[in-house]
Design a protein around this motif. Structure first.
Motif, short mmCIF file in Angstrom:
data_model
loop_
_atom_site.label_atom_id
_atom_site.label_comp_id
_atom_site.label_asym_id
_atom_site.label_seq_id
_atom_site.Cartn_x
_atom_site.Cartn_y
_atom_site.Cartn_z
N PRO A 271 42.97 37.81 27.45
CA PRO A 271 44.23 37.74 28.18
C PRO A 271 44.76 36.32 28.34
O PRO A 271 45.96 36.11 28.48
CB PRO A 271 43.92 38.38 29.54
CG PRO A 271 42.44 38.41 29.64
CD PRO A 271 41.90 38.40 28.25
N ASP A 272 43.87 35.34 28.30
CA ASP A 272 44.31 33.95 28.41
C ASP A 272 44.54 33.30 27.04
O ASP A 272 44.82 32.11 26.95
CB ASP A 272 43.29 33.14 29.20
CG ASP A 272 41.91 33.16 28.57
OD1 ASP A 272 41.74 33.79 27.50
OD2 ASP A 272 40.99 32.55 29.13
N GLY A 273 44.39 34.10 25.99
CA GLY A 273 44.62 33.59 24.64
C GLY A 273 43.39 33.06 23.94
O GLY A 273 43.41 32.82 22.74
N GLU A 274 42.32 32.86 24.70
CA GLU A 274 41.08 32.37 24.08
C GLU A 274 40.32 33.52 23.45
O GLU A 274 40.36 34.65 23.94
CB GLU A 274 40.22 31.68 25.12
CG GLU A 274 40.83 30.38 25.59
CD GLU A 274 39.81 29.49 26.28
OE1 GLU A 274 38.60 29.66 26.04
OE2 GLU A 274 40.24 28.66 27.08
N ALA A 275 39.63 33.22 22.36
CA ALA A 275 38.90 34.25 21.63
C ALA A 275 37.72 34.77 22.46
O ALA A 275 37.00 33.99 23.08
CB ALA A 275 38.39 33.70 20.31
N ARG B 56 46.65 47.35 31.69
CA ARG B 56 46.27 47.66 33.07
C ARG B 56 44.76 47.71 33.26
O ARG B 56 44.27 47.98 34.35
CB ARG B 56 46.90 48.98 33.49
CG ARG B 56 48.42 48.87 33.60
CD ARG B 56 48.99 50.17 34.13
NE ARG B 56 50.40 50.03 34.41
CZ ARG B 56 51.36 50.36 33.56
NH1 ARG B 56 51.06 50.84 32.38
NH2 ARG B 56 52.62 50.22 33.88
N SER B 57 44.02 47.47 32.20
CA SER B 57 42.56 47.49 32.28
C SER B 57 42.06 46.36 33.20
O SER B 57 42.65 45.28 33.24
CB SER B 57 41.96 47.30 30.88
OG SER B 57 40.57 47.13 30.97
N GLN B 58 40.99 46.63 33.89
CA GLN B 58 40.33 45.59 34.71
C GLN B 58 39.36 44.77 33.87
O GLN B 58 38.73 43.85 34.38
CB GLN B 58 39.58 46.25 35.88
CG GLN B 58 40.49 46.99 36.84
CD GLN B 58 41.50 46.07 37.48
OE1 GLN B 58 41.14 45.07 38.09
NE2 GLN B 58 42.78 46.39 37.35
N ARG B 59 39.22 45.13 32.59
CA ARG B 59 38.29 44.44 31.70
C ARG B 59 38.99 43.90 30.47
O ARG B 59 38.44 43.91 29.37
CB ARG B 59 37.19 45.42 31.25
CG ARG B 59 36.34 45.96 32.35
CD ARG B 59 35.29 46.92 31.82
NE ARG B 59 34.56 46.36 30.71
CZ ARG B 59 34.49 46.90 29.47
NH1 ARG B 59 35.13 48.00 29.21
NH2 ARG B 59 33.79 46.32 28.53
N LEU B 60 40.23 43.45 30.59
CA LEU B 60 40.98 42.95 29.43
C LEU B 60 40.18 41.91 28.67
O LEU B 60 39.50 41.11 29.29
CB LEU B 60 42.32 42.34 29.89
CG LEU B 60 43.35 43.35 30.39
CD1 LEU B 60 44.53 42.61 31.00
CD2 LEU B 60 43.81 44.25 29.26
#
Ligand code: FES
Length: 69
Positions: A27-31, A46-50
């Motif tokens: 989600p932050d763009g890092e791999a 909406r996942s809590q585990r993105l």
């Protein structure tokens, strides 16, 4: 380093199934490292585990879960 084919398949109103990836954008763009042969990538955001699907999409109205485009 070997190249491996990455295959994807979108589940209707659900995640994107990804086979053969070694990493996926978080989600932050890092791999984020992929440690399984197949992973389910969240498309509803909406996942809590993105970036991974946690099943939350199942509680959304059909068609509302997946971002278009
Ligand atoms: S697609 Fe499953 S939680 Fe988002």
């Amino acid at each position: 380093m070997s190249e491996q084919e990455v295959r994807t398949r979108a589940c209707p109103d659900g995640p994107l199934l990804v086979r053969g990836a070694t990493e996926w954008p978080g989600p932050d763009g890092e791999a984020v490292a992929v440690t399984r042969p197949v992973v389910a990538v969240c498309r509803c955001e909406r996942s809590q585990r993105l970036p991974w699907c946690d099943g939350t999409h199942r509680f959304l109205a059909p068609g509302a879960a997946v971002r278009q485009g």
